[in-house]
Design a protein around this motif. Structure first.
Motif, PDB file in Angstrom:
ATOM      1  N   GLY A  26      -3.344  -0.584  -9.504  1.00  0.00           N
ATOM      2  CA  GLY A  26      -3.233  -1.285  -8.239  1.00  0.00           C
ATOM      3  C   GLY A  26      -3.785  -2.696  -8.306  1.00  0.00           C
ATOM      4  N   ARG A  27      -4.085  -3.237  -7.125  1.00  0.00           N
ATOM      5  CA  ARG A  27      -4.535  -4.633  -7.040  1.00  0.00           C
ATOM      6  C   ARG A  27      -5.822  -4.866  -7.829  1.00  0.00           C
ATOM      7  NH1 ARG A  27      -4.207  -5.021  -2.043  1.00  0.00           N
ATOM      8  NH2 ARG A  27      -2.327  -6.296  -1.893  1.00  0.00           N
ATOM      9  N   ARG A  28      -6.728  -3.920  -7.787  1.00  0.00           N
ATOM     10  CA  ARG A  28      -8.026  -4.106  -8.438  1.00  0.00           C
ATOM     11  C   ARG A  28      -7.957  -3.925  -9.951  1.00  0.00           C
ATOM     12  NH1 ARG A  28     -13.550  -0.534  -7.346  1.00  0.00           N
ATOM     13  NH2 ARG A  28     -14.946  -1.904  -8.537  1.00  0.00           N
ATOM     14  N   THR A  29      -7.056  -3.124 -10.439  1.00  0.00           N
ATOM     15  CA  THR A  29      -7.038  -2.776 -11.863  1.00  0.00           C
ATOM     16  C   THR A  29      -5.849  -3.339 -12.622  1.00  0.00           C
ATOM     17  OG1 THR A  29      -5.908  -0.695 -11.329  1.00  0.00           O
ATOM     18  CG2 THR A  29      -8.328  -0.647 -11.471  1.00  0.00           C
ATOM     19  N   TYR A  30      -4.990  -4.103 -11.981  1.00  0.00           N
ATOM     20  CA  TYR A  30      -3.782  -4.559 -12.675  1.00  0.00           C
ATOM     21  C   TYR A  30      -4.116  -5.517 -13.820  1.00  0.00           C
ATOM     22  CZ  TYR A  30       0.868  -6.449 -13.542  1.00  0.00           C
ATOM     23  OH  TYR A  30       2.038  -6.830 -14.144  1.00  0.00           O
ATOM     24  N   ILE A  31      -4.925  -6.545 -13.559  1.00  0.00           N
ATOM     25  CA  ILE A  31      -5.277  -7.501 -14.606  1.00  0.00           C
ATOM     26  C   ILE A  31      -6.094  -6.835 -15.716  1.00  0.00           C
ATOM     27  CG2 ILE A  31      -6.479  -9.654 -15.118  1.00  0.00           C
ATOM     28  CD1 ILE A  31      -3.816  -9.988 -13.672  1.00  0.00           C
ATOM     29  N   PRO A  32      -7.148  -6.039 -15.392  1.00  0.00           N
ATOM     30  CA  PRO A  32      -7.839  -5.323 -16.480  1.00  0.00           C
ATOM     31  C   PRO A  32      -6.922  -4.410 -17.275  1.00  0.00           C
ATOM     32  CG  PRO A  32      -9.182  -5.310 -14.504  1.00  0.00           C
ATOM     33  CD  PRO A  32      -7.857  -5.870 -14.113  1.00  0.00           C
ATOM     34  N   TRP A  33      -5.974  -3.755 -16.600  1.00  0.00           N
ATOM     35  CA  TRP A  33      -5.031  -2.894 -17.319  1.00  0.00           C
ATOM     36  C   TRP A  33      -4.154  -3.706 -18.261  1.00  0.00           C
ATOM     37  CZ3 TRP A  33       0.341  -3.153 -16.983  1.00  0.00           C
ATOM     38  CH2 TRP A  33       1.034  -2.124 -17.653  1.00  0.00           C
TER      39      TRP A  33
ATOM     40  N   VAL B 172       0.868  -1.178   0.000  1.00  0.00           N
ATOM     41  CA  VAL B 172       0.000   0.000   0.000  1.00  0.00           C
ATOM     42  C   VAL B 172       0.902   1.224   0.000  1.00  0.00           C
ATOM     43  CG1 VAL B 172      -1.777   1.291   1.228  1.00  0.00           C
ATOM     44  CG2 VAL B 172      -1.840  -1.213   1.207  1.00  0.00           C
ATOM     45  N   LYS B 173       0.784   2.057  -1.027  1.00  0.00           N
ATOM     46  CA  LYS B 173       1.656   3.224  -1.187  1.00  0.00           C
ATOM     47  C   LYS B 173       0.823   4.454  -1.489  1.00  0.00           C
ATOM     48  CE  LYS B 173       5.836   4.824  -3.549  1.00  0.00           C
ATOM     49  NZ  LYS B 173       5.369   6.227  -3.655  1.00  0.00           N
TER      50      LYS B 173
ATOM     51  N   CYS C 160      -1.824  11.183  -7.512  1.00  0.00           N
ATOM     52  CA  CYS C 160      -3.265  10.998  -7.298  1.00  0.00           C
ATOM     53  C   CYS C 160      -3.724  11.571  -5.965  1.00  0.00           C
ATOM     54  CB  CYS C 160      -3.622   9.517  -7.371  1.00  0.00           C
ATOM     55  SG  CYS C 160      -3.365   8.773  -8.997  1.00  0.00           S
ATOM     56  N   GLY C 161      -2.822  11.712  -4.996  1.00  0.00           N
ATOM     57  CA  GLY C 161      -3.196  12.268  -3.707  1.00  0.00           C
ATOM     58  C   GLY C 161      -3.918  11.288  -2.815  1.00  0.00           C
ATOM     59  N   ARG C 162      -3.660   9.979  -2.956  1.00  0.00           N
ATOM     60  CA  ARG C 162      -4.322   8.989  -2.111  1.00  0.00           C
ATOM     61  C   ARG C 162      -3.465   7.736  -2.036  1.00  0.00           C
ATOM     62  NH1 ARG C 162      -8.330   9.025  -6.557  1.00  0.00           N
ATOM     63  NH2 ARG C 162      -7.768   7.398  -8.058  1.00  0.00           N
ATOM     64  N   CYS C 163      -3.737   6.910  -1.015  1.00  0.00           N
ATOM     65  CA  CYS C 163      -3.070   5.626  -0.870  1.00  0.00           C
ATOM     66  C   CYS C 163      -3.732   4.619  -1.803  1.00  0.00           C
ATOM     67  CB  CYS C 163      -3.140   5.132   0.570  1.00  0.00           C
ATOM     68  SG  CYS C 163      -2.066   6.024   1.704  1.00  0.00           S
ATOM     69  N   VAL C 164      -2.915   3.844  -2.500  1.00  0.00           N
ATOM     70  CA  VAL C 164      -3.403   2.891  -3.491  1.00  0.00           C
ATOM     71  C   VAL C 164      -3.178   1.485  -2.969  1.00  0.00           C
ATOM     72  CG1 VAL C 164      -3.164   2.067  -5.858  1.00  0.00           C
ATOM     73  CG2 VAL C 164      -2.915   4.500  -5.354  1.00  0.00           C
ATOM     74  N   ASP C 165      -4.222   0.675  -3.027  1.00  0.00           N
ATOM     75  CA  ASP C 165      -4.161  -0.711  -2.565  1.00  0.00           C
ATOM     76  C   ASP C 165      -3.436  -1.556  -3.606  1.00  0.00           C
ATOM     77  OD1 ASP C 165      -4.540  -3.041  -1.206  1.00  0.00           O
ATOM     78  OD2 ASP C 165      -6.670  -3.249  -1.693  1.00  0.00           O
ATOM     79  N   GLY C 166      -2.380  -2.251  -3.180  1.00  0.00           N
ATOM     80  CA  GLY C 166      -1.601  -3.078  -4.101  1.00  0.00           C
ATOM     81  C   GLY C 166      -0.934  -2.266  -5.189  1.00  0.00           C
ATOM     82  N   PHE C 167      -0.279  -1.166  -4.824  1.00  0.00           N
ATOM     83  CA  PHE C 167       0.300  -0.238  -5.797  1.00  0.00           C
ATOM     84  C   PHE C 167       1.315  -0.950  -6.682  1.00  0.00           C
ATOM     85  CE2 PHE C 167       3.419   2.837  -7.198  1.00  0.00           C
ATOM     86  CZ  PHE C 167       2.646   3.912  -7.602  1.00  0.00           C
TER      87      PHE C 167
END
Length: 439
Positions: free
Chosen positions: A172-179, A147-148, A153-160
């Motif tokens: 991050g964790r939620r968008t890595y595979i779709p990206w 978490v970084k 972006c001005g926020r902490c990202v989950d699974g950066f």
């Protein structure tokens, strides 16, 4: 080596009541209203609601190039495919539009998905072998690895993983595979556009505009071939790089910064007692004082994950173990078992250690009886491989931007930085007026 080390003096631990900055435990006791003001100041540093709130030059240029290649292919090349009667071109055309639809859906999801870290109530997701830490800007209690806080972006990202320069969003964790699937789709689209452009250049008389004005047709399609070909080549290398990351189980941030998997990590349990005695919690050896002179060297605090090398402050390090460093704030936090670990910005840590009282308090606390320094460990300066270059071109690690800026963005960035400095100055005055003593 770019860093200098010196043994610590044998002296008793001294009180830190003369330092003008707020303590970690004092920060933990701040009311919710104060943290909301801190978050508002973080938003002024460049936080955004959507990727197009403050677009970057690379973002605009990449979108224009992709849009030009697709529109040129659709408007000039594909109409002749419909009337050619070739079944292979019909299949190519159908696959093109399926890829375009899927890629557009993934683009919208990646750009507008919420990747910010949220405090988890599920104890199964918590790492029992670590303590929690807190972000200075977001005030979130972080209990997960990787978490970084992204300064862009001005926020902490989950699974950066990284901040994509061309989409202007954090992956991050939620968008890595779709990206990754989106990158694959764009690669296939650009390859299709390049193939159609080369085919059109070879036989311009088969196309409507090519038969009427071949010079204009060849100019437009030639630009399409160059843009789409370059994009396809870059996206191919980017996919190969991330396939390697997936096989190794690491993120872009961990690869570029040459850190162990799980970075940014969490404070390990038992570190307070060891650091209070100036000992390493892994091997038990004495911790030595180090000050990094080269900001390109990679030195992260193993407790709060602050970049102490870029901050240019003195910190403790273990000569025997790799990546065991303790910043001055965590050194003082170790004295209070109830104090929460806070991850500070580089500028904030540097500002808190500017006063001579803070340096004196840190040196007085960091003492030991068996300090010896016989060698010099090679400093890390991050990766310098071709994969690291590709990663740096495609994205960045969420840290503040360097001084090298585009002239179109310079005026706006100066205004944002001025507002941020004003906010830090006001916060520093408030801290010095309300604190009764700490580092």
């Amino acid at each position: 080596a770019g860093s200098r080390r010196r043994p610590l003096e044998l002296r008793p631990a001294a009180a830190c009541s003369s330092a003008p900055r707020a303590a970690p435990e004092a920060l933990a006791a701040m009311p919710v209203e104060s943290w909301s003001r801190v978050h508002s100041r973080a938003k002024r540093r460049g936080g955004r609601i959507t990727p197009w709130t403050r677009p970057t030059c690379g973002q605009v240029a990449s979108h224009i190039g992709t849009f030009y290649s697709i529109v040129s292919c659709v408007a000039l090349v594909q109409p002749s495919w419909l009337t050619s009667g070739d079944s292979r071109l019909a299949v190519h055309l159908t696959a093109f539009w399926i890829l375009f639809t899927v890629s557009l859906a993934l683009y919208l999801f990646v750009c507008y998905a919420d990747t910010r870290y949220r405090e988890r109530g599920d104890e199964k997701r918590r790492h029992t072998g670590f303590e929690s830490r807190r972000c200075e800007d977001c005030s979130a209690s972080i209990t997960d690895l990787r978490v970084k806080h992204c300064q862009t972006c001005g926020r902490c990202v989950d699974g950066f993983d990284h901040h994509c320069r061309y989409l202007n969003v954090c992956i991050g964790r939620r968008t890595y595979i779709p990206w990754f699937v989106f990158v694959l789709g764009i690669f296939l689209l650009m390859g299709s556009c390049c193939y159609s452009a080369v085919r059109a250049i070879a036989h311009p008389e088969r196309y409507s505009l090519g038969s009427r004005c071949p010079e204009l047709f060849l100019a437009i399609v030639g630009v399409q071939a160059m843009l789409s070909g370059f994009s396809a080549l870059f996206l191919f290398s980017l996919m190969g790089q991330h396939l390697y990351f997936m096989c190794e189980g690491i993120t872009t941030l961990e690869y570029v910064k040459d850190q162990a998997p799980g970075f940014p990590s969490l404070p390990p349990r038992g570190w307070r007692e060891a650091v209070e005695n100036s000992e390493c919690w892994k091997c038990g050896d004495q911790l030595d004082t180090t000050e990094c002179d080269d900001p390109s060297e990679v030195w992260y605090c193993s407790i709060c994950q602050t970049d102490v090398g870029k901050a240019g402050v003195e910190f403790l390090t273990c000569e025997s173990c790799e990546n065991i460093n303790v910043c001055p704030m965590c050194t003082h936090t170790s004295k209070d078992p109830g104090a929460e670990v806070v991850t500070y910005r580089v500028s904030s840590l540097r500002r808190r250690m500017e006063s001579p009282q803070s340096v004196k308090a840190f040196r007085a606390h960091s003492y030991g009886s068996r300090i010896s320094f016989n060698g010099q460990r090679d400093p890390k300066i991050g990766r310098r491989t071709l994969s690291a270059v590709v990663a740096a071109v495609e994205g960045h690690t969420g840290d503040p931007a360097r001084s090298r800026r585009c002239s179109l963005c310079a005026e706006h960035n100066d205004k944002v930085q001025s507002d941020a400095n004003d906010g830090d100055s006001a916060s520093g005055d408030s801290d010095s007026g309300s604190s009764n003593g700490d580092i």
